[in-house]
Design a protein around this motif. Structure first.
Motif, PDB file in Angstrom:
ATOM      1  N   TYR A 161      55.622  24.072 108.319  1.00 45.61           N
ATOM      2  CA  TYR A 161      54.791  24.735 107.313  1.00 45.61           C
ATOM      3  C   TYR A 161      54.234  23.687 106.354  1.00 45.61           C
ATOM      4  N   ASP A 162      52.922  23.478 106.411  1.00 49.03           N
ATOM      5  CA  ASP A 162      52.252  22.366 105.736  1.00 49.03           C
ATOM      6  C   ASP A 162      51.818  22.745 104.319  1.00 49.03           C
ATOM      7  N   TRP A 163      51.135  21.784 103.631  1.00 56.22           N
ATOM      8  CA  TRP A 163      50.872  21.924 102.192  1.00 56.22           C
ATOM      9  C   TRP A 163      49.429  21.560 101.836  1.00 56.22           C
ATOM     10  N   CYS A 164      48.485  21.750 102.732  1.00 54.28           N
ATOM     11  CA  CYS A 164      47.079  21.479 102.423  1.00 54.28           C
ATOM     12  C   CYS A 164      46.424  22.699 101.766  1.00 54.28           C
ATOM     13  N   ASN A 165      45.368  22.436 101.000  1.00 55.80           N
ATOM     14  CA  ASN A 165      44.567  23.500 100.386  1.00 55.80           C
ATOM     15  C   ASN A 165      45.411  24.453  99.551  1.00 55.80           C
ATOM     16  N   THR A 166      46.254  23.864  98.713  1.00 53.60           N
ATOM     17  CA  THR A 166      47.215  24.649  97.921  1.00 53.60           C
ATOM     18  C   THR A 166      47.011  24.459  96.420  1.00 53.60           C
ATOM     19  N   GLU A 167      45.823  24.072  96.002  1.00 55.04           N
ATOM     20  CA  GLU A 167      45.568  23.829  94.589  1.00 55.04           C
ATOM     21  C   GLU A 167      45.967  25.041  93.746  1.00 55.04           C
ATOM     22  N   GLY A 168      46.751  24.780  92.699  1.00 55.67           N
ATOM     23  CA  GLY A 168      47.169  25.843  91.793  1.00 55.67           C
ATOM     24  C   GLY A 168      48.368  26.640  92.244  1.00 55.67           C
ATOM     25  N   LEU A 169      48.904  26.361  93.441  1.00 57.39           N
ATOM     26  CA  LEU A 169      50.042  27.116  93.948  1.00 57.39           C
ATOM     27  C   LEU A 169      51.358  26.424  93.605  1.00 57.39           C
ATOM     28  N   SER A 170      52.410  27.207  93.535  1.00 55.52           N
ATOM     29  CA  SER A 170      53.761  26.689  93.343  1.00 55.52           C
ATOM     30  C   SER A 170      54.366  26.383  94.708  1.00 55.52           C
ATOM     31  N   ALA A 171      54.838  25.152  94.891  1.00 52.35           N
ATOM     32  CA  ALA A 171      55.443  24.794  96.172  1.00 52.35           C
ATOM     33  C   ALA A 171      56.681  25.646  96.436  1.00 52.35           C
ATOM     34  N   LYS A 172      57.552  25.730  95.459  1.00 55.18           N
ATOM     35  CA  LYS A 172      58.762  26.528  95.656  1.00 55.18           C
ATOM     36  C   LYS A 172      58.415  27.981  95.948  1.00 55.18           C
ATOM     37  N   GLY A 173      57.438  28.518  95.216  1.00 54.57           N
ATOM     38  CA  GLY A 173      57.040  29.905  95.441  1.00 54.57           C
ATOM     39  C   GLY A 173      56.420  30.117  96.811  1.00 54.57           C
ATOM     40  N   GLY A 174      55.532  29.201  97.209  1.00 54.56           N
ATOM     41  CA  GLY A 174      54.870  29.351  98.494  1.00 54.56           C
ATOM     42  C   GLY A 174      55.830  29.282  99.661  1.00 54.56           C
ATOM     43  N   TYR A 175      56.748  28.351  99.620  1.00 51.82           N
ATOM     44  CA  TYR A 175      57.694  28.212 100.722  1.00 51.82           C
ATOM     45  C   TYR A 175      58.738  29.319 100.711  1.00 51.82           C
ATOM     46  N   THR A 176      59.107  29.788  99.521  1.00 58.60           N
ATOM     47  CA  THR A 176      60.065  30.897  99.446  1.00 58.60           C
ATOM     48  C   THR A 176      59.461  32.178 100.003  1.00 58.60           C
ATOM     49  N   THR A 177      58.187  32.382  99.755  1.00 55.47           N
ATOM     50  CA  THR A 177      57.514  33.570 100.310  1.00 55.47           C
ATOM     51  C   THR A 177      57.585  33.568 101.832  1.00 55.47           C
ATOM     52  N   MET A 178      57.308  32.426 102.449  1.00 57.82           N
ATOM     53  CA  MET A 178      57.377  32.383 103.909  1.00 57.82           C
ATOM     54  C   MET A 178      58.818  32.507 104.392  1.00 57.82           C
ATOM     55  N   ARG A 179      59.747  31.903 103.681  1.00 61.78           N
ATOM     56  CA  ARG A 179      61.148  32.079 104.056  1.00 61.78           C
ATOM     57  C   ARG A 179      61.507  33.562 104.107  1.00 61.78           C
ATOM     58  N   ASP A 180      61.125  34.296 103.063  1.00 66.67           N
ATOM     59  CA  ASP A 180      61.449  35.721 103.001  1.00 66.67           C
ATOM     60  C   ASP A 180      60.710  36.511 104.078  1.00 66.67           C
TER      61      ASP A 180
END
Length: 414
Positions: A161-180
């Motif tokens: 799960y990559d991290w491009c085009n994520t301006e303004g996003l929270s890394a912890k939040g984004g990855y936790t959402t996919m985990r869930d």
């Protein structure tokens, strides 16, 4: 069918992958939150398309790679994940569900998963926290639960799960959402966080994913930085140096990922051996990136060296540390199960280095893992994991470490 099941998820239920694989819609109680803790207890091992093929991928390549993983002995050596990286994606349909590129993957991902599983392997896939991947294809932002359900229906076992085009996003939040989302879909999937270390994932990702990238992308060179303009990729030594201070965060189910292997991608044989030794000592996932369909016998021997792999896969999961250096010759130690140890002598220099290592002068103490050993008081037998040479610690060790090379020893107490 997937659309109906997604409605069930939105209503608060969780659909098991066994049920929708059989075409049955069910509602069950929500699963235990969090990642699938039964996965990733050892650093993951496998092969990924990106380093050699980038976007030039199709289902024929994946089937040939699966065949090669078996025929080469890689599967039997522990490489079980066959991972499709970026550029597999087609379009999302009107309901937002992702489909594979019909030209590259006309049979669909489910058919590939069935083929890979029949070989005794597991299939991985790629997506991105942003709305577009690094290659400009559909990312998962806003579609996490749909994508997770789709991956489960296809039989996916691993998500990079990559991290491009994520301006303004929270890394912890984004990855936790996919985990869930993966948990809700019900099929155990190993989550490989490819965030490049920008947001210090080692501080928060232990409960989110099974591994996390600690640096930018790797490049097949010994000691270089390749500038791409607004980002850089790095050779073996710069990536090693960026691991300083991170070992306390590593352990079973939570690995510092130094990126994919470049073994067989243009470095010298000694550099490849040192590269593989470093990754093994540091407990980095071992994800090969060469063309395994046509690799040389030397490359195959490096990638399938079971003694070196065993150090990486040791059940204690303790990452090595540098306990001393003598100029450009560095020494690393890794405590293993059953009172055993692994040592690595790494020569960063452009010329071979002779060295006399006096066991009586080196009592090792690791405050992170609370392990210690005094080779001067208790004799150990050792095996050189690349040459097979044996000896013990009763007398000093005379070493010749190749330029850009490593000597790696496994030690057992008498």
């Amino acid at each position: 069918m997937l659309k109906a099941l997604f409605t069930v998820l939105l209503l608060g239920g969780v659909v098991s992958h066994q049920a929708y694989a059989q075409g049955v819609t069910v509602r069950t109680a929500p699963g235990t939150p969090g990642k699938f803790t039964e996965l990733g207890q050892r650093p993951q091992m496998g092969w990924n398309t990106w380093n050699t093929f980038a976007c030039n991928i199709n289902e024929k390549l994946i089937r040939e790679a699966a065949d090669a993983m078996v025929a080469s002995g890689m599967r039997d050596a522990g490489y079980v994940y066959l991972n499709i990286d970026d550029c597999w994606q087609g379009e999302r349909d009107a309901q937002g569900f992702i489909h594979a590129d019909p030209q590259r993957f006309p049979s669909g991902i489910k058919a590939l998963a069935d083929y890979v599983h029949a070989k005794g392997l597991k299939l991985g896939i790629y997506s991105d926290v942003g709305d577009k991947t690094c290659g400009g294809h559909a990312g998962s932002r806003g579609h996490e639960y749909q994508d997770a359900l789709t991956y489960a229906a296809w039989g996916i076992d691993y998500l990079k799960y990559d991290w491009c085009n994520t301006e303004g996003l929270s890394a912890k939040g984004g990855y936790t959402t996919m985990r869930d989302a993966l948990r809700a879909a019900g099929r155990p999937v190993l989550l490989s966080i490819c965030e490049w270390g920008d947001n210090k994932p080692w501080e928060w990702a232990g409960d989110v994913g099974h591994s996390w990238r600690t640096t930018g992308d790797i490049y097949p060179c010994w000691d270089c930085e390749f500038n791409h303009g607004d980002w850089s990729s790095f050779g073996v030594l710069p990536i090693l140096d960026k691991q300083n201070g991170l070992r306390k965060h590593s352990g079973p189910g939570r690995w510092n990922d130094m990126d994919m292997l470049e073994v067989g991608k243009g470095m010298t044989e000694d550099e490849d051996k040192a590269h593989f030794s470093i990754w093994a000592m540091m407990n980095s996932p071992l994800i090969a990136g060469n063309d395994i369909r046509s690799m040389s016998a030397a490359t195959r021997a490096i990638l399938t060296n079971r003694a070196v792999i065993a150090v990486n896969q040791d059940e204690r999961g303790i990452q090595a540390w540098r306990f001393m250096n003598d100029g450009q010759l560095e020494m690393y130690a890794k405590p293993l199960a059953n009172g055993e140890w692994a040592l690595m002598f790494l020569n960063r220099a452009d010329h071979a280095r002779r060295y006399r290592f006096d066991w009586n002068s080196h009592a090792l103490s690791d405050r992170v893992s609370n392990n210690s050993v005094d080779f001067g008081h208790k004799r150990h037998r050792f095996t050189d994991l690349w040459t097979g040479a044996t000896g013990d610690t009763a007398k000093p060790l005379a070493l010749t470490v190749p330029a850009h090379g490593a000597v790696m020893l496994h030690l057992s107490p008498d």
